[in-house]
Design an enzyme around this catalytic site. Structure first.
Site, mmCIF file in Angstrom:
data_model
loop_
_atom_site.group_PDB
_atom_site.id
_atom_site.type_symbol
_atom_site.label_atom_id
_atom_site.label_comp_id
_atom_site.label_asym_id
_atom_site.label_seq_id
_atom_site.Cartn_x
_atom_site.Cartn_y
_atom_site.Cartn_z
ATOM 1 N N GLY A 1 46.121 29.632 6.433
ATOM 2 C CA GLY A 1 44.952 30.430 6.076
ATOM 3 C C GLY A 1 43.779 30.180 6.999
ATOM 4 N N SER B 1 50.501 23.420 4.212
ATOM 5 C CA SER B 1 51.034 24.419 5.137
ATOM 6 C C SER B 1 50.399 25.782 4.873
ATOM 7 C CB SER B 1 52.556 24.506 5.018
ATOM 8 O OG SER B 1 53.151 23.275 5.352
ATOM 9 N N ASP B 2 50.216 26.127 3.605
ATOM 10 C CA ASP B 2 49.501 27.353 3.255
ATOM 11 C C ASP B 2 48.057 27.300 3.725
ATOM 12 O OD1 ASP B 2 51.472 28.898 2.000
ATOM 13 O OD2 ASP B 2 51.150 27.948 0.057
ATOM 14 N N LEU B 3 47.405 26.178 3.469
ATOM 15 C CA LEU B 3 45.980 26.067 3.796
ATOM 16 C C LEU B 3 45.742 26.088 5.299
ATOM 17 C CD1 LEU B 3 45.009 23.365 1.150
ATOM 18 C CD2 LEU B 3 44.619 25.831 1.036
#
Length: 427
Positions: free
Chosen positions: A200, A195-197
């Site tokens: 980003g 989810s972070d990646l």
């Protein structure tokens, strides 16, 4: 397959001058930490932008301590491996912008920047005069990207967001894991902070789109990127299965919700992956396995039928594949044109000859001589490739050099250090 990466498999990048790269000349003020924001700013840095990474004096980015493992340098234990994955091609500048003088320095940097990336809670930076409204007033051309858990609008806007929570809320964990009734059944997060990646990546893409608009009109803008939005956007076929067909997707383990056969199978000495994306590949698989009756069965001639009766079909395929060794089956699939492959460990894929041929592992060196290998930028640009100019820096390493560019003389810098407003490595 080798169990460790050898020196021959690492590519030492040519340390290109700072002018190299398609984003050369762009200045990025990076106020983000942990992963989603730093992942976006590292992409911009890899493509040539100059990135000023603003860190808190004393501790710096949280991920510097997220270990073990830690990098060992000339003076002993240094930063965690987690920090090293997302912070190359950045200049570390330690400023406490909670102090008025620190905030003023950061505003001065924003006036000269093209891009700001931040991942503070919605509204948190306004108290320091570092929100979009404040900074765009002094730099109307500024592209300002906010990364939060839930965005700047909606009933959840004030909540903090973390990758694990987003994987659960977004529906991702409801389709990840072994199905009910099997050993180990239950929802499961992905083994990486996807989810972070994803956020980003969407942030970097949005920034580049906003720069295109700015170049055409002279106008900067605010970009509001949320982890929840990004993860829901990449529900892709599972989300559309519900929208179009009213289906509520469920956990299928390694099976595919729409394509059969497309899963792992046990061999006599391990496991293999089989990924038949069309009817011709299925026919070739049946021929390889000697299952002519399956190839001729009208129920299995197309994917709709194979999906309907997947249980019976996959049982027969599994029984046949179990008699092969993994190596024999890989070779047979490749010759027959059936897509398939192994389930590698991380050490195995990092030592794989394909990764070596693509030059994905890059050897860099910190300013103290400590070597560090990074997994590089995957896009192969023929004219303006990614560059590897600055290894992940120690905390506050470039504070003095960068602040000198903004008129902070040595005497003022010394005073700010004594007062804890800034921190410079080695001082």
């Amino acid at each position: 397959m080798a169990d460790a990466t050898t020196e021959a498999e690492l590519e030492t990048p040519t340390m290109a001058p700072a002018s190299a790269g398609p984003l050369d000349g762009l200045k990025v003020l990076d106020l983000s930490r942990v992963l989603a924001g730093p992942w976006a700013s590292q992409i911009l840095g890899d493509l040539g932008a100059e990135v000023w990474k603003i860190e808190r004096p004393g501790q710096g980015d949280d991920t510097r301590t997220w270990g073990p493992p830690f990098l060992k340098g000339a003076e002993g234990q240094s930063d965690a491996a987690y920090f090293l994955c997302a912070n190359r091609n950045k200049r570390s500048v330690a400023i406490d912008f909670g102090r008025p003088e620190g905030a003023e320095i950061v505003r001065r940097m924003a006036a000269a920047a093209d891009i700001v990336v931040e991942n503070f809670k919605t509204g948190a930076l306004a108290r320091y005069g570092l929100d979009y409204k404040s900074l765009s007033a002094i730099n109307p051309r500024l592209v300002y990207c906010s990364v939060t858990g839930f965005g700047h609008t909606g009933p959840y806007a004030s909540r903090g967001g973390y990758d694990f929570l987003i994987q659960g809320m977004s529906g991702l964990m409801s389709v990840t894991g072994r199905p009910d009734g099997e050993p180990g059944a239950g929802p499961m997060k992905v083994g990486l902070p996807v989810s972070d990646l994803f956020t980003g990546l969407y942030a970097a893409t949005s920034i580049l789109a906003a720069l295109r608009h700015r170049d055409a009109t002279g106008e900067g803008q605010h970009i509001d990127c949320a982890l929840l939005d990004s993860q829901v956007a990449v529900l892709v076929n599972q989300g559309m299965n519900h929208i179009v067909g009213g289906l509520t997707p469920r956990r299928l383990g390694n099976s595919h919700p729409n394509v059969v056969p497309y899963r792992d199978f046990e061999t006599s000495d391990g496991h293999v992956l089989v990924a038949c994306g069309n009817d011709g590949q299925f026919q070739s698989l049946c021929k390889l396995l000697g299952l002519t009756e399956l190839a001729a069965d009208p129920r299995f001639r197309n994917n709709v039928g194979r999906l309907k009766d997947r249980g019976e079909l996959e049982e027969k395929l599994a029984a046949a594949i179990r008699g092969w060794t993994s190596a024999e089956f890989f070779a047979g699939m490749e010759k027959a044109g059936v897509p398939g492959g192994p389930i590698n460990r991380v050490d195995q894929i990092l030592a794989d000859p394909q990764i070596a041929a693509r030059g994905l592992l890059k050897k860099m060196e910190r300013s103290d001589g400590t070597p560090v290998t990074v997994i590089g930028f995957p896009g192969q640009l023929s004219r303006t490739p990614a560059t590897y100019r600055i290894a992940p820096q120690t905390h506050g390493e470039d504070t003095d050099a960068v602040l000198a560019e903004f008129g902070i003389d040595e005497a003022t810098g010394e005073r700010l250090r004594r007062e804890g407003v800034i921190h410079a490595a080695g001082r």
